[in-house]
Design an enzyme around this catalytic site. Structure first.
Site, PDB file in Angstrom:
ATOM      1  N   ALA A 169       1.351  -0.897   0.008  1.00  0.00           N
ATOM      2  CA  ALA A 169       0.025  -0.435  -0.196  1.00  0.00           C
ATOM      3  C   ALA A 169       0.868   1.468   0.217  1.00  0.00           C
ATOM      4  O   ALA A 169       2.174   0.803   0.629  1.00  0.00           O
ATOM      5  CB  ALA A 169      -0.514   0.200   1.056  1.00  0.00           C
ATOM      6  N   LYS A 170       0.042   2.416   0.039  1.00  0.00           N
ATOM      7  CA  LYS A 170       1.159   4.162  -0.162  1.00  0.00           C
ATOM      8  C   LYS A 170       0.264   4.937   0.408  1.00  0.00           C
ATOM      9  O   LYS A 170      -1.533   4.743  -0.385  1.00  0.00           O
ATOM     10  CB  LYS A 170       1.973   3.777  -1.195  1.00  0.00           C
ATOM     11  CG  LYS A 170       2.990   5.299  -0.834  1.00  0.00           C
ATOM     12  CD  LYS A 170       4.577   4.092  -0.216  1.00  0.00           C
ATOM     13  CE  LYS A 170       5.701   4.528  -0.348  1.00  0.00           C
ATOM     14  NZ  LYS A 170       5.718   3.914   0.276  1.00  0.00           N
ATOM     15  N   GLY A 171       0.243   5.624   0.945  1.00  0.00           N
ATOM     16  CA  GLY A 171      -0.418   7.084   1.048  1.00  0.00           C
ATOM     17  C   GLY A 171       0.406   8.726   0.878  1.00  0.00           C
ATOM     18  O   GLY A 171       1.726   8.584   0.574  1.00  0.00           O
TER      19      GLY A 171
END
Length: 431
Positions: free
Chosen positions: A119-121
């Site tokens: 994931a990444k944000g």
């Protein structure tokens, strides 16, 4: 011809936009998928991100005005386990970038054998112009906007560009307040030790990169202490790499930050450079070196090059002029596919990002395990476990490179894709 009729003419190839970071990530995936003959159905599943959340949210500033910020949280895969990935604050954050980084996180976790998907944000903001209060307000509101994805068994953030343990503490507290107020330390990693962080986490990405360099040097019969090193990016990761390599006898001849670089062919005294940066907020104009640009720094005559800044720094334009024998990618995506091919043809060893900078997520995994068990490990235990994983992972990647006659990047992706594909295949498709 009617004067109101428009003639559509195909744009010449050179006018086409450059591939996005996500295009690059998919191209790398397809290259490795070709090597192992991955079937079309699995390609379709793994070449897209499972969830993409975009949020626009208001934040009250110190002067009473309201600013609206855009943020993202993307999950590429949750087949192996909870998704894991950092949150970055940067004015150039885009959805495409976050998608690429989420995909790379899946491969990064898989290549070192962690039970995570990627994931990444990110939030599109320049945090350097915000007060501490404004930064806290932004973090808490962003956390609230993406909270439907977060959880210690669903999606676990960590620090990334321009975020740190304090930002993770605000995320932890905000999430915890939404769940009765009792602290949920396993919802984030990279948090302060006081709140259940792990010893050794702050230096983990840089230390893991050094373990990768050490193992590569043993494998390729390179005498590490005699090597001349250049590090692009002197933040947490780059400065840690520079410090450790300096301490074991390497001659660090060039480093840079966002303002520019410095160079001394006789070697820089890294502790002095660190002290200078703490005082001046930059390394530029360090007295015992000459200034160089970030572009010039990459092309310095050195043995080991460590890109530890941002994406797409080594391109087909400058790859022919890179003089290093070994490149260790401490940053995410610093080398474009075209540059990769040039470097491989020139015999330059590239330790790919999904392996070389996996120390951070590996120790994040250790931190998560400690939080779930409410039991802490010593820093020596953490570093020893990290070293073992980095060594074992390198040997597996190197074996795949020899087996398939491919660069280390493709070999690392092959190992990662095979693992995630098997998780996906065994779990099946619901319903």
């Amino acid at each position: 011809m009617d004067g109101g009729t428009k003639v559509l003419v195909d744009s010449p190839a050179h006018d086409q936009p450059a591939p996005s970071l996500y295009d690059i990530a998919v191209e790398q995936f397809n290259t490795a998928a070709d090597v192992i003959g991955l079937d079309d159905d699995m390609r379709r599943i793994l070449s897209v991100c499972k969830r993409e959340l975009a949020v626009n949210f208001p934040v009250e500033m110190d002067d009473g005005t309201v600013q609206v910020f855009t943020g993202y949280r993307v999950q590429h895969s949750i087949a192996p386990g909870p998704s894991k990935g950092g949150i970055r604050y940067h004015p150039d954050v885009t959805l495409d970038e976050v998608k690429a980084l989420a995909m790379w996180m899946t491969w990064k976790c898989a290549v070192v054998g962690l039970p995570y998907g990627g994931a990444k944000g990110g939030v599109r903001v320049n945090p350097k112009v915000l007060s501490q209060n404004e930064l806290q307000n932004l973090t808490r509101r962003y956390t609230t906007e993406i909270s439907m994805l977060l959880g210690p068994h669903s999606d676990i953030p960590a620090p990334d560009v321009n975020t740190n343990p304090q930002v993770m503490a605000w995320i932890l507290d905000t999430y915890s307040m939404h769940h009765g107020g009792v602290a949920v330390p396993a919802v984030v990693t990279g948090k302060p030790l006081l709140l259940g962080g792990s010893a050794g986490r702050l230096e983990a990405t840089g230390r893991g990169c050094v373990f990768a360099i050490e193992q590569a040097c043993r494998t390729y019969d390179i005498d590490l202490p005699s090597q001349r090193v250049v590090v692009q990016g002197f933040g947490n990761v780059g400065s840690t790499v520079a410090q450790i390599l300096h301490s074991i006898g390497c001659r660090v001849i060039g480093v840079s930050d966002s303002h520019g670089g410095i160079y001394n062919p006789n070697g820089l005294d890294i502790p002095s450079v660190l002290a200078y940066k703490r005082q001046m907020q930059t390394i530029v104009d360090f007295p015992e070196a000459e200034n160089v640009t970030n572009e010039e720094l990459l092309e310095l005559d050195c043995d080991i090059l460590v890109p530890a800044a941002l994406e797409e720094q080594i391109t087909e334009e400058n790859a022919p002029r890179i003089k290093a024998r070994l490149i260790a990618e401490a940053a995410n995506g610093p080398t474009t596919p075209d540059a990769d091919r040039i470097l491989y043809d020139r015999g330059i060893i590239v330790l790919p990002d999904i392996y070389a900078n996996a120390g951070g997520v590996t120790v994040s995994y250790f931190e998560w395990v400690q939080a779930l068990q409410s039991f802490s490990w010593t820093e020596d235990e953490v570093n020893s476990r990290l070293q073992r994983i980095m060594i074992e992972s390198f040997m597996a990647i190197h074996e795949a490179a020899e087996q398939y006659h491919v660069p280390l990047r493709t070999a690392a992706l092959v190992r990662a894709i095979q693992r995630v594909a098997e998780f996906t295949r065994v779990r099946g498709i619901y319903p």
